[in-house]
Design a protein around this motif. Structure first.
Motif, PDB file in Angstrom:
ATOM      1  N   ILE A  58       0.685  -1.281  -0.218  1.00 15.23           N
ATOM      2  CA  ILE A  58       0.190   0.079   0.114  1.00 15.23           C
ATOM      3  C   ILE A  58       0.928   1.374  -0.156  1.00 15.23           C
ATOM      4  O   ILE A  58       1.668   1.248   0.674  1.00 15.23           O
ATOM      5  N   ILE A  59       0.531   2.080  -1.042  1.00 11.47           N
ATOM      6  CA  ILE A  59       1.509   3.176  -1.182  1.00 11.47           C
ATOM      7  C   ILE A  59       0.494   4.400  -0.121  1.00 11.47           C
ATOM      8  O   ILE A  59      -0.530   4.734  -0.568  1.00 11.47           O
ATOM      9  N   ASP A  60       1.187   4.762   1.088  1.00 17.35           N
ATOM     10  CA  ASP A  60       0.346   5.743   1.945  1.00 17.35           C
ATOM     11  C   ASP A  60       0.316   7.021   1.330  1.00 17.35           C
ATOM     12  O   ASP A  60       1.016   7.819   0.748  1.00 17.35           O
ATOM     13  N   ILE A  61      -1.122   7.187   1.059  1.00 13.43           N
ATOM     14  CA  ILE A  61      -1.537   8.518   0.307  1.00 13.43           C
ATOM     15  C   ILE A  61      -1.060   9.885   1.280  1.00 13.43           C
ATOM     16  O   ILE A  61      -1.041  10.842   0.313  1.00 13.43           O
ATOM     17  N   ARG A  62      -0.867   9.501   2.419  1.00 14.94           N
ATOM     18  CA  ARG A  62      -0.584  10.650   3.052  1.00 14.94           C
ATOM     19  C   ARG A  62       0.710  11.154   2.841  1.00 14.94           C
ATOM     20  O   ARG A  62       1.314  12.413   3.119  1.00 14.94           O
ATOM     21  N   LEU A  63       1.603  10.386   2.052  1.00 22.23           N
ATOM     22  CA  LEU A  63       2.888  10.800   1.612  1.00 22.23           C
ATOM     23  C   LEU A  63       2.907  11.697   0.392  1.00 22.23           C
ATOM     24  O   LEU A  63       3.854  12.590   0.086  1.00 22.23           O
ATOM     25  N   LEU A  64       1.634  11.867  -0.288  1.00 26.18           N
ATOM     26  CA  LEU A  64       1.474  12.737  -1.297  1.00 26.18           C
ATOM     27  C   LEU A  64       0.608  13.975  -1.148  1.00 26.18           C
ATOM     28  O   LEU A  64       0.259  14.848  -1.824  1.00 26.18           O
ATOM     29  N   GLU A  65       0.354  14.157   0.289  1.00 22.79           N
ATOM     30  CA  GLU A  65      -0.649  15.279   0.970  1.00 22.79           C
ATOM     31  C   GLU A  65       0.111  16.316   1.291  1.00 22.79           C
ATOM     32  O   GLU A  65       1.427  16.411   1.686  1.00 22.79           O
ATOM     33  N   ALA A  75       9.347  20.176   0.619  1.00 20.35           N
ATOM     34  CA  ALA A  75       9.733  21.115  -0.494  1.00 20.35           C
ATOM     35  C   ALA A  75      10.643  22.236   0.272  1.00 20.35           C
ATOM     36  O   ALA A  75      11.460  22.673  -0.214  1.00 20.35           O
ATOM     37  N   GLY A  76      10.255  22.525   1.240  1.00 20.98           N
ATOM     38  CA  GLY A  76      10.747  23.527   2.241  1.00 20.98           C
ATOM     39  C   GLY A  76      12.190  23.126   2.587  1.00 20.98           C
ATOM     40  O   GLY A  76      13.215  23.779   2.515  1.00 20.98           O
ATOM     41  N   GLY A  77      12.477  21.776   2.952  1.00 19.65           N
ATOM     42  CA  GLY A  77      13.821  21.366   3.047  1.00 19.65           C
ATOM     43  C   GLY A  77      14.796  21.502   1.845  1.00 19.65           C
ATOM     44  O   GLY A  77      15.839  21.496   2.026  1.00 19.65           O
ATOM     45  N   LEU A  78      14.221  21.106   0.775  1.00 19.49           N
ATOM     46  CA  LEU A  78      14.783  21.158  -0.515  1.00 19.49           C
ATOM     47  C   LEU A  78      14.834  22.583  -1.112  1.00 19.49           C
ATOM     48  O   LEU A  78      15.896  22.879  -2.102  1.00 19.49           O
ATOM     49  N   GLY A  79      14.369  23.665  -0.400  1.00 20.08           N
ATOM     50  CA  GLY A  79      14.511  25.104  -0.875  1.00 20.08           C
ATOM     51  C   GLY A  79      13.220  25.478  -2.042  1.00 20.08           C
ATOM     52  O   GLY A  79      13.312  26.517  -2.706  1.00 20.08           O
ATOM     53  N   PHE A  80      12.249  24.490  -2.049  1.00 17.98           N
ATOM     54  CA  PHE A  80      11.235  25.032  -3.392  1.00 17.98           C
ATOM     55  C   PHE A  80      10.278  25.878  -2.472  1.00 17.98           C
ATOM     56  O   PHE A  80       9.909  25.515  -1.408  1.00 17.98           O
ATOM     57  N   THR A  81       9.628  26.588  -3.214  1.00 14.92           N
ATOM     58  CA  THR A  81       8.297  27.465  -2.818  1.00 14.92           C
ATOM     59  C   THR A  81       7.157  26.766  -3.304  1.00 14.92           C
ATOM     60  O   THR A  81       6.070  27.140  -2.751  1.00 14.92           O
ATOM     61  N   VAL A  82       7.188  26.214  -4.439  1.00 18.26           N
ATOM     62  CA  VAL A  82       5.954  25.406  -5.062  1.00 18.26           C
ATOM     63  C   VAL A  82       6.421  24.169  -5.169  1.00 18.26           C
ATOM     64  O   VAL A  82       7.439  23.568  -5.624  1.00 18.26           O
ATOM     65  N   TYR A  83       5.559  23.225  -4.949  1.00 17.32           N
ATOM     66  CA  TYR A  83       5.806  21.579  -4.961  1.00 17.32           C
ATOM     67  C   TYR A  83       4.632  20.863  -5.736  1.00 17.32           C
ATOM     68  O   TYR A  83       4.915  19.769  -5.614  1.00 17.32           O
ATOM     69  N   GLY A  84       4.077  21.621  -6.721  1.00 18.70           N
ATOM     70  CA  GLY A  84       3.345  20.864  -7.562  1.00 18.70           C
ATOM     71  C   GLY A  84       3.851  19.755  -8.401  1.00 18.70           C
ATOM     72  O   GLY A  84       3.487  18.638  -8.662  1.00 18.70           O
ATOM     73  N   ASP A  85       5.270  20.119  -9.072  1.00 19.83           N
ATOM     74  CA  ASP A  85       5.850  19.302  -9.884  1.00 19.83           C
ATOM     75  C   ASP A  85       6.555  17.981  -8.966  1.00 19.83           C
ATOM     76  O   ASP A  85       6.776  16.952  -9.525  1.00 19.83           O
ATOM     77  N   LEU A  86       6.766  18.398  -7.524  1.00 12.90           N
ATOM     78  CA  LEU A  86       7.233  17.416  -6.896  1.00 12.90           C
ATOM     79  C   LEU A  86       6.395  16.364  -6.420  1.00 12.90           C
ATOM     80  O   LEU A  86       6.637  15.031  -6.331  1.00 12.90           O
ATOM     81  N   THR A  87       5.081  16.259  -6.398  1.00 17.66           N
ATOM     82  CA  THR A  87       4.133  15.323  -6.291  1.00 17.66           C
ATOM     83  C   THR A  87       4.015  14.354  -7.404  1.00 17.66           C
ATOM     84  O   THR A  87       4.328  13.043  -6.787  1.00 17.66           O
ATOM     85  N   ALA A  88       4.243  14.728  -8.758  1.00 15.57           N
ATOM     86  CA  ALA A  88       4.330  13.596  -9.876  1.00 15.57           C
ATOM     87  C   ALA A  88       5.760  12.879  -9.376  1.00 15.57           C
ATOM     88  O   ALA A  88       5.830  11.509  -9.746  1.00 15.57           O
ATOM     89  N   LYS A  89       6.951  13.628  -9.212  1.00 11.44           N
ATOM     90  CA  LYS A  89       8.256  12.929  -8.958  1.00 11.44           C
ATOM     91  C   LYS A  89       8.070  11.950  -7.959  1.00 11.44           C
ATOM     92  O   LYS A  89       8.401  10.731  -7.911  1.00 11.44           O
ATOM     93  N   ILE A  90       7.592  12.423  -6.877  1.00  4.07           N
ATOM     94  CA  ILE A  90       7.441  11.439  -5.645  1.00  4.07           C
ATOM     95  C   ILE A  90       6.686  10.164  -5.955  1.00  4.07           C
ATOM     96  O   ILE A  90       6.720   9.071  -5.315  1.00  4.07           O
ATOM     97  N   LYS A  91       5.349  10.327  -6.711  1.00  7.72           N
ATOM     98  CA  LYS A  91       4.536   9.321  -7.039  1.00  7.72           C
ATOM     99  C   LYS A  91       5.112   8.311  -7.759  1.00  7.72           C
ATOM    100  O   LYS A  91       5.323   7.115  -7.833  1.00  7.72           O
ATOM    101  N   GLU A  92       6.176   8.978  -8.716  1.00  5.23           N
ATOM    102  CA  GLU A  92       6.768   7.957  -9.670  1.00  5.23           C
ATOM    103  C   GLU A  92       7.874   7.046  -8.753  1.00  5.23           C
ATOM    104  O   GLU A  92       7.906   5.817  -9.094  1.00  5.23           O
ATOM    105  N   ILE A  93       8.512   7.763  -7.682  1.00 10.67           N
ATOM    106  CA  ILE A  93       9.267   7.015  -6.921  1.00 10.67           C
ATOM    107  C   ILE A  93       8.656   5.885  -6.133  1.00 10.67           C
ATOM    108  O   ILE A  93       9.244   4.919  -5.995  1.00 10.67           O
TER     109      ILE A  93
END
Length: 281
Positions: free
Chosen positions: A38-45, A53-71
């Protein structure tokens, strides 16, 4: 008595042990085993991604969702493929499945009442999950409508089963389950019952013994002990851990209110046992 064997897999070492038990039981009981991730949906919320995103220095994390889902998808494929390969190599009747959702809810929803659900005692995020979310294994054992087997850190073949019997309905169900397993797996059976007072409860102990004779169609050793159930069971299991391969007991026999005040014998044993615990509804 058993439909399918469902195994919760998260890639951790302990979940791989759960997988080993699933494959073992599939072969011995001649039942299909399903490896589930089960892929915990809370990891994508939002909150979780916001922190990343904050830890990586991003201010917008929309693109990050797709990347994390892919991983996460790639990780799920790797975990399930590894299980499927091992299962087929060992001769199990195997299939795999994955889904997005809350881990506990999805595993419970996938299981039918006649299935058995196997999970590791501690999963991938054991370091912080108990503090934040509670125990996944405990939540599954409490909420599932089917028997739940909670496995420890190492696998071993099931040769001796210990039934914890207290005479109540779920305990009787557990005895019926033990009868099926013992006959199919050809195991030894021990039954332990804990009473308050040796003199006062001797007739009750004898009635338990006679009740068990009417349920179990295999030879068994009856062990009567006296004292607090949690302490006596814990001591007996710890002392005899090398001679017990599976503990079977009724799941959460007390009322919710009493559990909150006094605690649950089921949960106490499940959390401390060095051998697998099968909880029967």
């Amino acid at each position: 008595m058993i439909g399918r064997i469902l195994v919760g897999l998260d890639g951790s070492k302990i979940s791989k042990v759960a997988g080993e038990y699933g494959i073992y039981l599939s072969k011995k009981l001649k039942k299909p085993v399903v490896g589930i991730h089960i892929i915990d949906i809370r990891l994508l919320e939002g909150p979780f991604l916001s922190d990343i995103a904050g830890g990586l220095g991003f201010t917008v994390y929309g693109d990050l969702t797709a990347k994390i889902k892919e991983i996460l998808d790639a990780k799920a494929d790797a975990i399930l493929d590894e299980f499927a390969v091992r299962c087929r190599e060992e001769g199990g009747d195997c299939s795999i499945a994955s889904a997005y959702g809350v881990v506990v809810d999805e595993l419970i929803n996938m299981a039918d009442p006649e299935d058995i659900l196997i999970v590791g005692k501690k999963g991938e995020h054991a370091g912080f999950a108990p503090l934040l979310l509670g125990s996944t294994a405990e939540a599954i054992a409490r909420k599932a409508h089917c028997p739940v087997m909670v496995t420890p850190q190492e696998f071993r073949e099931i040769k001796t089963i210990l039934l914890a019997f207290d005479g109540r309905e779920k305990s009787v169900h557990a005895a019926i389950y033990v009868n099926y397993l013992a006959k199919t797996l050809q195991t030894n059976v021990k039954v332990i019952s804990v009473f308050k007072d040796k003199v006062e409860n001797q007739p009750l102990a004898e009635s338990y013994r006679e009740r068990l004779k009417s349920i179990l169609e295999v030879p068994f050793e009856f062990i009567d002990k006296y004292g607090l159930p949690e302490d006596i069971l814990d001591e007996y299991i710890t002392t005899n851990k090398d001679n017990i391969d599976l503990i079977v007991m009724g799941a959460f026999g007390e009322s919710i209110v009493k559990e909150l005040i006094l605690g649950s014998t089921t949960n106490y044993i499940m959390s401390r046992s060095p051998v697998p615990v099968l909880l029967v509804k």
